[in-house]
Design a protein around this motif. Structure first.
Motif, PDB file in Angstrom:
ATOM      1  N   LEU A 167       0.845  -1.194   0.000  1.00  0.00           N
ATOM      2  CA  LEU A 167       0.000   0.000   0.000  1.00  0.00           C
ATOM      3  C   LEU A 167       0.882   1.247   0.000  1.00  0.00           C
ATOM      4  O   LEU A 167       0.636   2.208  -0.739  1.00  0.00           O
ATOM      5  CB  LEU A 167      -0.887  -0.028   1.249  1.00  0.00           C
ATOM      6  N   SER A 180       4.444  11.180   1.305  1.00  0.00           N
ATOM      7  CA  SER A 180       5.357  11.674   2.321  1.00  0.00           C
ATOM      8  C   SER A 180       4.582  12.336   3.453  1.00  0.00           C
ATOM      9  O   SER A 180       4.894  12.154   4.630  1.00  0.00           O
ATOM     10  CB  SER A 180       6.331  12.668   1.689  1.00  0.00           C
ATOM     11  N   MET A 182       1.739  11.522   4.389  1.00  0.00           N
ATOM     12  CA  MET A 182       1.049  10.488   5.154  1.00  0.00           C
ATOM     13  C   MET A 182       2.029   9.762   6.071  1.00  0.00           C
ATOM     14  O   MET A 182       1.717   8.732   6.653  1.00  0.00           O
ATOM     15  CB  MET A 182       0.392   9.457   4.219  1.00  0.00           C
ATOM     16  N   GLY A 183       3.261  10.248   6.108  1.00  0.00           N
ATOM     17  CA  GLY A 183       4.253   9.628   6.981  1.00  0.00           C
ATOM     18  C   GLY A 183       5.001   8.482   6.325  1.00  0.00           C
ATOM     19  O   GLY A 183       5.637   7.683   7.010  1.00  0.00           O
ATOM     20  N   ILE A 184       4.902   8.386   5.001  1.00  0.00           N
ATOM     21  CA  ILE A 184       5.600   7.292   4.317  1.00  0.00           C
ATOM     22  C   ILE A 184       6.965   7.784   3.847  1.00  0.00           C
ATOM     23  O   ILE A 184       7.068   8.824   3.198  1.00  0.00           O
ATOM     24  CB  ILE A 184       4.757   6.796   3.123  1.00  0.00           C
TER      25      ILE A 184
ATOM     26  N   SER B  50       4.926  22.279   6.784  1.00  0.00           N
ATOM     27  CA  SER B  50       4.815  20.830   6.590  1.00  0.00           C
ATOM     28  C   SER B  50       6.120  20.222   6.076  1.00  0.00           C
ATOM     29  O   SER B  50       6.264  19.013   6.042  1.00  0.00           O
ATOM     30  CB  SER B  50       3.657  20.490   5.650  1.00  0.00           C
ATOM     31  N   VAL B  52       7.559  20.646   3.041  1.00  0.00           N
ATOM     32  CA  VAL B  52       7.668  20.443   1.596  1.00  0.00           C
ATOM     33  C   VAL B  52       8.720  21.393   1.015  1.00  0.00           C
ATOM     34  O   VAL B  52       9.436  21.064   0.079  1.00  0.00           O
ATOM     35  CB  VAL B  52       6.291  20.651   0.928  1.00  0.00           C
ATOM     36  N   PRO B  72       9.072  15.801   5.338  1.00  0.00           N
ATOM     37  CA  PRO B  72       7.641  15.733   5.665  1.00  0.00           C
ATOM     38  C   PRO B  72       7.231  14.452   6.401  1.00  0.00           C
ATOM     39  O   PRO B  72       6.451  14.513   7.345  1.00  0.00           O
ATOM     40  CB  PRO B  72       6.959  15.818   4.300  1.00  0.00           C
ATOM     41  N   TYR B  73       7.756  13.295   5.986  1.00  0.00           N
ATOM     42  CA  TYR B  73       7.260  12.069   6.607  1.00  0.00           C
ATOM     43  C   TYR B  73       7.615  11.985   8.084  1.00  0.00           C
ATOM     44  O   TYR B  73       6.882  11.416   8.878  1.00  0.00           O
ATOM     45  CB  TYR B  73       7.733  10.821   5.830  1.00  0.00           C
ATOM     46  N   THR B  76       5.143  14.186   9.937  1.00  0.00           N
ATOM     47  CA  THR B  76       3.871  13.485  10.084  1.00  0.00           C
ATOM     48  C   THR B  76       3.936  12.550  11.282  1.00  0.00           C
ATOM     49  O   THR B  76       3.008  12.486  12.085  1.00  0.00           O
ATOM     50  CB  THR B  76       3.560  12.676   8.812  1.00  0.00           C
ATOM     51  N   ARG B  82      -1.710  17.016   6.955  1.00  0.00           N
ATOM     52  CA  ARG B  82      -2.039  18.096   6.036  1.00  0.00           C
ATOM     53  C   ARG B  82      -2.982  17.644   4.933  1.00  0.00           C
ATOM     54  O   ARG B  82      -2.888  16.528   4.454  1.00  0.00           O
ATOM     55  CB  ARG B  82      -0.735  18.589   5.392  1.00  0.00           C
ATOM     56  N   PHE B  84      -4.571  19.152   1.049  1.00  0.00           N
ATOM     57  CA  PHE B  84      -4.109  20.045  -0.011  1.00  0.00           C
ATOM     58  C   PHE B  84      -5.234  20.880  -0.591  1.00  0.00           C
ATOM     59  O   PHE B  84      -6.396  20.493  -0.565  1.00  0.00           O
ATOM     60  CB  PHE B  84      -3.482  19.230  -1.142  1.00  0.00           C
ATOM     61  N   THR B 101      -3.327   4.193   4.203  1.00  0.00           N
ATOM     62  CA  THR B 101      -1.976   4.739   3.976  1.00  0.00           C
ATOM     63  C   THR B 101      -1.611   5.702   5.100  1.00  0.00           C
ATOM     64  O   THR B 101      -0.459   5.771   5.505  1.00  0.00           O
ATOM     65  CB  THR B 101      -1.858   5.517   2.650  1.00  0.00           C
ATOM     66  N   GLY B 102      -2.611   6.398   5.642  1.00  0.00           N
ATOM     67  CA  GLY B 102      -2.355   7.338   6.727  1.00  0.00           C
ATOM     68  C   GLY B 102      -1.978   6.643   8.023  1.00  0.00           C
ATOM     69  O   GLY B 102      -1.341   7.229   8.892  1.00  0.00           O
ATOM     70  N   HIS B 104       0.019   4.299   8.208  1.00  0.00           N
ATOM     71  CA  HIS B 104       1.324   3.682   7.999  1.00  0.00           C
ATOM     72  C   HIS B 104       2.299   3.893   9.156  1.00  0.00           C
ATOM     73  O   HIS B 104       2.894   2.960   9.670  1.00  0.00           O
ATOM     74  CB  HIS B 104       1.930   4.222   6.704  1.00  0.00           C
ATOM     75  N   THR B 105       2.447   5.157   9.575  1.00  0.00           N
ATOM     76  CA  THR B 105       3.456   5.446  10.599  1.00  0.00           C
ATOM     77  C   THR B 105       3.074   4.903  11.964  1.00  0.00           C
ATOM     78  O   THR B 105       3.915   4.791  12.834  1.00  0.00           O
ATOM     79  CB  THR B 105       3.609   6.966  10.809  1.00  0.00           C
ATOM     80  N   ALA B 164      -5.950  12.217   6.662  1.00  0.00           N
ATOM     81  CA  ALA B 164      -5.056  13.002   7.524  1.00  0.00           C
ATOM     82  C   ALA B 164      -5.243  12.596   8.985  1.00  0.00           C
ATOM     83  O   ALA B 164      -4.273  12.488   9.741  1.00  0.00           O
ATOM     84  CB  ALA B 164      -5.326  14.491   7.342  1.00  0.00           C
ATOM     85  N   CYS B 167      -3.281   9.612  10.494  1.00  0.00           N
ATOM     86  CA  CYS B 167      -1.901   9.803  10.957  1.00  0.00           C
ATOM     87  C   CYS B 167      -1.856  10.136  12.446  1.00  0.00           C
ATOM     88  O   CYS B 167      -0.776  10.385  12.986  1.00  0.00           O
ATOM     89  CB  CYS B 167      -1.216  10.937  10.192  1.00  0.00           C
TER      90      CYS B 167
END
Lengths: 293, 264
Positions: A167, A180, A182-184, B50, B52, B72-73, B76, B82, B84, B101-102, B104-105, B164, B167
């Motif tokens: 994913l 990025s 999303m913390g990836i 953020s 970027v 950024p990661y 997060t 964040r 957009f 995906t959010g 993930h961390t 968002a 996360c």
């Protein structure tokens, strides 16, 4: 005889599919046509050759060695060649040219270091014999090739489509900035993808080397042309498309050689390519996006 | 203590100073609005916070954690999420996958994936359950298995917010959340953002042009013009601030004010 040709075609097709699935994964995630892929293919085959000849490993153990060596090389080359271009958001053509230059350099280097004569696996690698089913003869080596290709492809598909790592990879493929946020860790994911596709390419090199029992530095170059045809027929970046198109091209080649002429064999992949571009320009299963890895 | 502290933040693009030594703080549990005319540097400021973009000078802290130099990661992972201005959902994935995906961390196993350990499976189930909860919170439960790109616009925006939230942020940056929405969608969004603050205790920092939304939602506002902070305060204070009126209505009103002075 048709059954025998079908068996041979499926075995050959499985190796093409494996080669193409790694290539299309790399393209689908990185968005760059990385021509060094052919080098991983050849190097994987050589690593397995040394493992069997030099270390006396059986072929089932030499296969992961080939994959590992190729995977590591892929990470190293990607880091050296493409990281800075990605950071600078260089156009795709720049990346393509860099990998083209590196590929020419590496093939020449391999040819100088290893010689261009065709190398063969030691005879004991093929000592497994064969099974007969009526008129159809299936070698143990052929079974190994088929089984290894299928297992590797299914494992890769499961990883990319059905796991969280997959994913994250798909998120990076579709939108690196959003991923990025999303913390990836995008850079890490690109290394993972480099390793996976390099390893798949290396494994394909071992299996193709085994199938024809012929290994030499330029084997990757010949394979790349076919690889292009397969990933375009399958739809750029589409893993399942690459799998099916690989099988299709392998079968078509074997049947052409058997029933038409072996000189036409090398043409068939490109005939399929032209037909696909003509009738289904986004690939057999194509939708518009290229980033569906 | 402030949740977000921005100090002397500056970003130059060749000759242009897009953000010019801006200071402000965001108090936990509030909705903080960042407003200003077009080209005032709001989005650049967001990109600096953020991660970027890298700042030319200045610093950003989340709580007492300096964020300077972090990609950024990593920000997060520390609690900064964040959305957009132009929606960036993963349109080829399903709605549920987008939210995952959010997460993930927040999930530990990476290599456990390959081993398919029982711990990993349990975690995976929890992740799915949590993603579904978040979809329910933003009102997208029914759409979980739809391809995200096929959602209507307003729903894509809500999906981006759910993603968002996955996360587990302490601070959510929202870049023009109401952009392109019709009045009904904007109204629903206003309710959702209030619930983020009141039910989830989240802190929001948002850039927005829809003034009725900003005035009724925000607890505090920071106003930028030409990259500089020209005012800071409650919506009522900011609305009455002469520099803000001038920035929005042009120097004409200032002259009008001056001539009124002269008349007196």
């Amino acid at each position: 005889m048709l059954e025998q040709q079908l068996v041979n075609g499926v075995v050959l097709g499985a190796t093409y599919a494996l080669f193409a699935i790694g290539f299309t994964l790399m393209f689908g995630v990185m968005g760059v046509i990385n021509l060094t892929y052919g080098v991983y293919f050849a190097l994987g085959a050589f690593a397995a050759l040394w493992s069997t000849q030099g270390l006396g490993l059986p072929i089932w153990a030499a296969l992961p060695v080939g994959a590992l060596v190729a995977g590591v090389l892929a990470v190293v080359l990607d880091t050296l060649l493409l990281t800075r271009l990605r950071r600078a958001k260089a156009p795709e053509l720049a990346s393509l040219m860099v990998t083209l230059g590196a590929t020419l350099f590496l093939y020449a280097g391999m040819a100088a270091a290893l010689g261009t004569e065709i190398r063969r696996f030691p005879a004991e690698v093929f000592s497994g014999g064969a099974y007969s089913l009526g008129d159809v003869r299936v070698g143990t080596t052929q079974l190994l090739i088929l089984a290894a290709a299928i297992v590797l492809m299914l494992a890769l598909l499961a990883l990319v489509r059905g796991s969280r790592l997959g994913l994250a990879i798909r998120a990076v493929a579709e939108n690196p900035d959003a991923a990025s946020l999303m913390g990836i860790n995008g850079a890490l994911m690109l290394r993972v993808v480099s390793f996976l596709s390099g390893a798949i390419g290396g494994a394909a090199g071992v299996l193709v080397g085994l199938n024809f029992n012929a290994i030499q530095p330029f084997m990757g170059e010949h394979m790349m042309l076919r690889g292009f045809a397969v990933i375009i027929v399958g739809g750029l970046g589409d893993l399942r498309g690459a799998l099916l198109a690989g099988l299709l091209v392998g079968l078509a080649e074997v049947l052409t050689a058997a029933y038409l002429s072996s000189t036409l064999k090398d043409m068939i992949a490109f005939a399929l390519l032209v037909a696909t571009l003509w009738f289904r320009p986004l690939g057999l299963f194509g939708r518009a996006a290229a980033k569906r890895a | 203590m402030a949740l977000l502290t921005v100090q002397g933040l500056t970003r130059r693009f060749q000759g242009l100073v897009a953000v010019d030594s801006v200071d402000f703080t965001v108090t936990p549990g509030t909705v903080h609005g960042l407003i200003g005319p077009n080209g005032a540097g709001k989005t650049t400021l967001f990109n600096l916070v953020s991660g970027v973009l890298a700042p030319s000078a200045g610093s950003v802290r989340l709580g007492d954690q300096p964020l300077d130099g972090l990609p950024p990661y990593r920000r997060t992972a520390l609690g900064l999420a964040r959305t957009f201005q132009n929606i960036r959902i993963f349109s080829e994935m399903t709605v549920l996958e987008n939210v995952m995906t959010g997460l993930h961390t927040r999930l530990s196993a990476t290599w456990g994936i390959l081993l398919r350990s029982p711990g990993f499976r349990a975690e995976e189930r929890q992740a799915k359950a949590k993603a579904r909860d978040l979809l329910a919170f933003v009102g997208l439960s029914e759409a979980a298995d739809i391809r995200a790109g096929d959602l209507p616009y307003g729903d894509q925006r809500r999906l981006e917010i759910a993603r968002a939230l996955a996360c587990e942020p302490r601070l959510v940056l929202l870049d023009e959340p109401a952009a392109g929405m019709n009045p009904a969608e904007t109204h629903a969004l206003l309710g959702l953002l209030r619930r983020l603050r009141d039910e989830r205790g989240l802190t929001l920092l948002l850039v927005e042009h829809d003034m009725p939304l900003v005035m009724s939602l925000c607890d505090r506002l920071t106003v930028l013009n030409f990259g500089r902070r020209i005012a800071d305060g409650t919506p009522a204070e900011v609305r009455a601030h002469p520099a803000v009126i001038e920035a929005y209505l042009g120097t004409g009103s200032h002259e009008a004010g001056a001539s009124r002075e002269a008349v007196k």
